[in-house]
Scaffold this active site. Sequence first.
Site, PDB file in Angstrom:
ATOM      1  N   ASP A  68       0.833  -1.202   0.000  1.00  0.00           N
ATOM      2  CA  ASP A  68       0.000   0.000   0.000  1.00  0.00           C
ATOM      3  C   ASP A  68       0.869   1.253   0.000  1.00  0.00           C
ATOM      4  O   ASP A  68       2.013   1.244   0.440  1.00  0.00           O
ATOM      5  CB  ASP A  68      -0.971   0.021   1.176  1.00  0.00           C
ATOM      6  CG  ASP A  68      -0.272   0.003   2.535  1.00  0.00           C
ATOM      7  OD1 ASP A  68       0.693  -0.760   2.690  1.00  0.00           O
ATOM      8  OD2 ASP A  68      -0.695   0.758   3.443  1.00  0.00           O
ATOM      9  N   GLU A 133      -0.054  -0.805   5.881  1.00  0.00           N
ATOM     10  CA  GLU A 133       1.032  -0.272   6.701  1.00  0.00           C
ATOM     11  C   GLU A 133       0.931   1.237   6.821  1.00  0.00           C
ATOM     12  O   GLU A 133       1.206   1.802   7.872  1.00  0.00           O
ATOM     13  CB  GLU A 133       2.388  -0.650   6.083  1.00  0.00           C
ATOM     14  CG  GLU A 133       3.576  -0.434   7.018  1.00  0.00           C
ATOM     15  CD  GLU A 133       4.167   0.973   6.964  1.00  0.00           C
ATOM     16  OE1 GLU A 133       4.954   1.326   7.850  1.00  0.00           O
ATOM     17  OE2 GLU A 133       3.829   1.735   6.033  1.00  0.00           O
TER      18      GLU A 133
END
Length: 376
Positions: A68, A133
């Site tokens: 991400d 994250e």
Amino acid sequence: MSVVFDLTCDLIRRRSVTPDDAGCLPLIAERLERVGFRIEHLRYGDVDNLWATHGNAGPTLAFLGHTDVVPSGPEASWQSPPFEPSVRDGRLYGRGAADMKGSVAAMVVALEQFVAAHPQHRGRVGLLLTSDEEGVAIDGVRKVVEHFRAVGEKIDWCVVGEPSAKEKLGDLIRVGRRGSLSATLTVRGVQGHVAYPEKALNPIHALAPALAELTAERWDEGNEDFPPTSMQVSNINAGTGANNVIPGTLTALFNFRYSTASRADDLRARSEAILRRHGVDFHIDWHLSGEPFLTPVGGLLRETVAAVCRDLCGIEPEQSTGGGTSDGRFIAPLGAEVVELGPVNATIHKVDECVDVAELDQLPALYRTVCERLLG
């Protein structure tokens, strides 16, 4: 260009803003499955996680990363579209190029090369990836570690691909991180007219002396591995918008970045004691994002990664515990040694994020050599 360059570009093209993986993990899983990795997809809530392993019994070396990325911001501010990789002056531009699709691609390539050269390697190698994250990090590695504990999964060494370098690949590795403890403080007062303060209770005035003491407090002296604990106020909000109204409540946000010289429980207790000592009527919600961790001097992973930087990059790496937090904070409590090694971090989260193409091409060799020295 190179295999790692091509894979990095493929990942950048996928608009994987947290928590949307946008197909990055299936792409990686398919590649690793083709070379003999066992694949486990772990989905919690809206978050996709991948655990890929190769090998059998023995020590486990895991690589840790995330697919991400943060939002691009105004795309018109970029010199080239943020989700369309572009090369200029020897640098690859695109959201996630440094943080951390370049590292993820390098890990995949390094693992492919390692198992091809050492099909009967000692122990296990693994790759743990998450799509959460950059966000709240609740259903990502934190949740995967809960699963690992339940099934008895063990990790001995963990290399995190976060962009750690300052100016040149290999010039800095992170051997630990500070803990992060956040607070949302609500101070209760009594709303009233500013002309009649005796009929009201101003929460701003009530908090001010306590806040001065909180910000001046010396929480600890740090130690040889960490600087002293810091406390920073990030937001204070009160008032109705009118200049003739005493507010009834105040909300303040603050955060501790703390070392192994302090404990979260002690920071909470000392903070609340200061507020009570000043007679503040308050409620406080605490959130512990992660405890501090440290891979000590002499640890096999720390020494191996430092030696690889010396041998392949020609540089003595600084061994640091600075910076923010990383998902390594969830892996360390499993008993693993954790070290972070990745590209230069100068452009992460910025417009025109980029990575040096030559250093990107060099990165798989660093990761592969760590595998060879530990498990080859």
